[in-house]
Design an enzyme around this catalytic site. Structure first.
Site, mmCIF file in Angstrom:
data_model
loop_
_atom_site.group_PDB
_atom_site.id
_atom_site.type_symbol
_atom_site.label_atom_id
_atom_site.label_comp_id
_atom_site.label_asym_id
_atom_site.label_seq_id
_atom_site.Cartn_x
_atom_site.Cartn_y
_atom_site.Cartn_z
ATOM 1 N N CYS A 138 0.833 -1.209 0.000
ATOM 2 C CA CYS A 138 0.000 0.000 0.000
ATOM 3 C C CYS A 138 0.862 1.252 0.000
ATOM 4 C CB CYS A 138 -0.924 -0.018 1.217
ATOM 5 S SG CYS A 138 -1.884 1.488 1.353
ATOM 6 N N CYS A 141 -0.398 4.115 2.150
ATOM 7 C CA CYS A 141 -0.231 3.938 3.599
ATOM 8 C C CYS A 141 1.220 4.191 3.991
ATOM 9 C CB CYS A 141 -0.582 2.513 4.035
ATOM 10 S SG CYS A 141 -2.074 1.856 3.319
ATOM 11 N N ASP A 142 2.158 3.693 3.191
ATOM 12 C CA ASP A 142 3.553 3.612 3.639
ATOM 13 C C ASP A 142 4.536 4.469 2.839
ATOM 14 O OD1 ASP A 142 2.730 1.745 5.524
ATOM 15 O OD2 ASP A 142 2.905 0.099 4.099
#
Ligand code: NDP
Length: 322
Positions: A138, A141-142
């Site tokens: 992701c 997300c990261d």
């Protein structure tokens, strides 16, 4: 001790399919209950710009779109419950029994399954261990953690290309690694990718291993194998994003309704009807082809309309003879 509840319509899953089913069902006065599962909002909560959901002239954010759908579903009368289904019993027909992680049992005349799909992993020995230490599925997300670093993205579909482009906002350099010599992503995305000065593509290559080191341990590089010549090489990166597609979330339905060889719920062509009368499926959990937010929403609408007809006795409670 868990409680037992009854409802006309239970919707399992909180992506575009589940929320749209809820909006239609609530407006049909079915007072639906929606069980969100582990990731309310579904896959769109781990995407960034959405440019292809109709009705918005400018790009919108995936998580924002899902918040709007959730709020709309609640506003028209859906009861949203933050709990996860652990088992179901569809074998005796309607009413159906569904048990949640919180220990509750839901008894429902009809059920709409909209549990979606989850990211696939390569299956490398280090992959799971290094999640959170440089391995991710992701970018939104990261990606932030890779500011000024070098990252790789594995895959050749829309997700891989979008993730690679997104990661250029953070990383110094992004290498897309694809096992073939052409991408299956949309042409417009490919053009943006190829034109980006921070992106390079390694063709005909599979990731064979993920290297790590340091304290705390983190990804340091990848071992690649040329899928044409078989030659191996090393690529130094600080992170790797796996974007190789998805698997439907159907483990708990295995012996209860018909699934295909890849685990997708089988529906009657052109309808959301599953092999069990009264159980309907919508969105990515039954769609291996289109898998878009708007098609998920469309099938969620269809499932709610059919559930309403089923509960009203307009769809037979038995399967037609083969
Ligand atoms: P796809 O199934 O479209 O693509 C998966 C990619 O991963 C393929 O290129 C495939 O290679 C590669 N792959 C699969 N398994 C492996 C493996 N073991 N090792 C290496 N590579 C592998 O998945 P996506 O997640 O990209 O997209 C899913 C759906 O969602 C699509 O319909 C897509 O169009 C849609 N989508 C739409 C978006 C948008 O419109 N904005 C954004 C994201 C997704 P190969 O090509 O060789 O098969």
């Amino acid at each position: 001790m868990g409680q037992t509840h009854s409802t006309d319509l239970l919707i399992i899953g909180a992506g575009p399919a589940g929320y749209t089913a809820a909006i239609y069902a609530a407006r049909a006065s079915l007072s639906p209950v929606l069980l969100t599962g582990m990731q309310p909002g579904g896959q769109l909560t781990i995407t960034t710009d959405v440019e292809n959901y109709p009705g918005f002239a400018q790009a919108i954010q995936g998580p924002w779109l899902m918040e709007q759908m959730s709020a709309q579903a609640e506003h028209v009368g859906t009861k949203i419950i933050y709990d996860m289904v652990v088992s179901v019993d569809f074998t005796k027909g309607s009413p159906f029994h569904v048990t949640t992680d919180g220990g509750d049992t839901w008894i429902a005349k009809s059920v709409i399954i909209a549990t979606g799909a989850q990211a696939r992993w390569l299956g490398l020995p280090n992959e799971k261990r290094l999640q959170g230490a440089g391995v991710s599925a992701c970018a939104t997300c990261d990606g932030f953690f890779f500011r000024g670093k070098r990252v790789a993205v594995v895959g050749g579909g829309n997700t891989a290309v979008e993730e690679a482009i997104y990661l250029t906002h953070h990383a110094d350099h992004v290498t897309l690694i694809h096992r073939r010599d052409s991408l299956k992503a949309e042409k417009i995305l490919q053009e943006r990718l190829f034109a980006h000065p921070k992106v390079s593509v390694i063709w005909n290559s599979a990731v064979e291993d993920i290297q790590s080191g340091g304290t705390p341990e983190a990804v340091t590089g990848l071992t690649l194998r040329d899928t044409v010549t078989g030659a191996t090489s090393e690529l130094a990166v600080d992170g790797v994003f796996i974007a190789i597609g998805h698997s439907p979330t159907t483990a708990m339905f295995g012996n209860q309704i018909e699934l295909d060889a890849e685990g997708y719920i089988v529906t009657e062509p052109g309808t959301p009807r599953t092999s069990v009368p009264g159980i309907f499926a919508a969105g990515d959990v039954q769609d291996r082809t289109y898998r878009q937010a708007v098609t998920a929403a469309g099938t969620g609408c269809m499932a709610a309309l059919d559930a309403e007809r089923y509960i009203g006795g307009l769809i037979p409670n038995t399967k037609p003879e083969a």
